[in-house]
Design a protein around this motif. Sequence first.
Motif, short mmCIF file in Angstrom:
data_model
loop_
_atom_site.label_atom_id
_atom_site.label_comp_id
_atom_site.label_asym_id
_atom_site.label_seq_id
_atom_site.Cartn_x
_atom_site.Cartn_y
_atom_site.Cartn_z
N GLU A 1 0.83 -1.21 0.00
CA GLU A 1 0.00 0.00 0.00
C GLU A 1 0.87 1.26 0.00
N SER B 1 1.07 3.98 -3.05
CA SER B 1 0.72 5.37 -2.75
C SER B 1 1.82 6.31 -3.22
N ARG C 1 1.60 7.11 -7.10
CA ARG C 1 0.42 7.77 -7.66
C ARG C 1 0.69 9.21 -8.03
N LYS D 1 -5.23 9.99 -6.47
CA LYS D 1 -4.91 9.15 -5.31
C LYS D 1 -6.17 8.87 -4.50
N ALA D 2 -6.98 9.90 -4.24
CA ALA D 2 -8.20 9.73 -3.45
C ALA D 2 -9.16 8.78 -4.15
N ASP E 1 -7.72 5.26 -3.96
CA ASP E 1 -7.83 4.74 -2.60
C ASP E 1 -9.25 4.26 -2.30
N GLU E 2 -10.23 5.07 -2.67
CA GLU E 2 -11.61 4.67 -2.41
C GLU E 2 -11.98 3.43 -3.22
N VAL F 1 -10.61 0.42 -1.51
CA VAL F 1 -11.39 0.07 -0.32
C VAL F 1 -12.66 -0.67 -0.74
N LYS G 1 -9.06 4.61 2.70
CA LYS G 1 -7.80 4.05 2.20
C LYS G 1 -7.63 2.66 2.78
N TRP H 1 -5.48 0.00 4.83
CA TRP H 1 -4.50 0.05 5.91
C TRP H 1 -4.34 -1.38 6.40
N TYR I 1 -10.07 4.91 7.39
CA TYR I 1 -10.50 6.27 7.06
C TYR I 1 -9.55 7.23 7.75
#
Length: 152
Positions: free
Chosen positions: A28, A32, A35, A41-42, A45-46, A49, A81, A83, A89
């Motif tokens: 991860e 990241s 990117r 990136k956002a 990431d979503e 998830v 994101k 983790w 979050y």
Amino acid sequence: MTGTRKTTKRTETFTAEERAAMKERAQEVKASARRGSRADKAAEDEAAVVAKIAEMQDSDRVMAERIHAVVKASAPDLAPKLWYGMPAYAKDGKVVCFFQSAQKFNARYATFGFNDKAELDEGTMWPTAFALTRLTAADEARIGELVKRAAG
């Protein structure tokens, strides 16, 4: 000692599931760093998830989908994101709360937890994680309240 790797006591204390989660976290972080823009990136990431939630077994998936919706509604500023391979979050890049499926660590129950960034302090002792076997409307409301407080 080229080509030989020593096993230390520290690595022997982690379960296979924990080692896999650590490897996922390393991937991860690498992904990241590669990117482009913040918006890209956002969105990535979503999407990651949502994809991870879709991979979960039935009961974990249903809870994770509901928690994802509750967190987004309660604290839209928190960024979804991955983790350690689980939905989390974050605020300002720091994880505030997370969902951990029961399946991931062969546990009896899933967990919804908060990191110290959440600052949910209540006196000298307070819970930082909750065991989940299923979600009721009351549970969702409580999670929503806690997330709202945690997001500040």
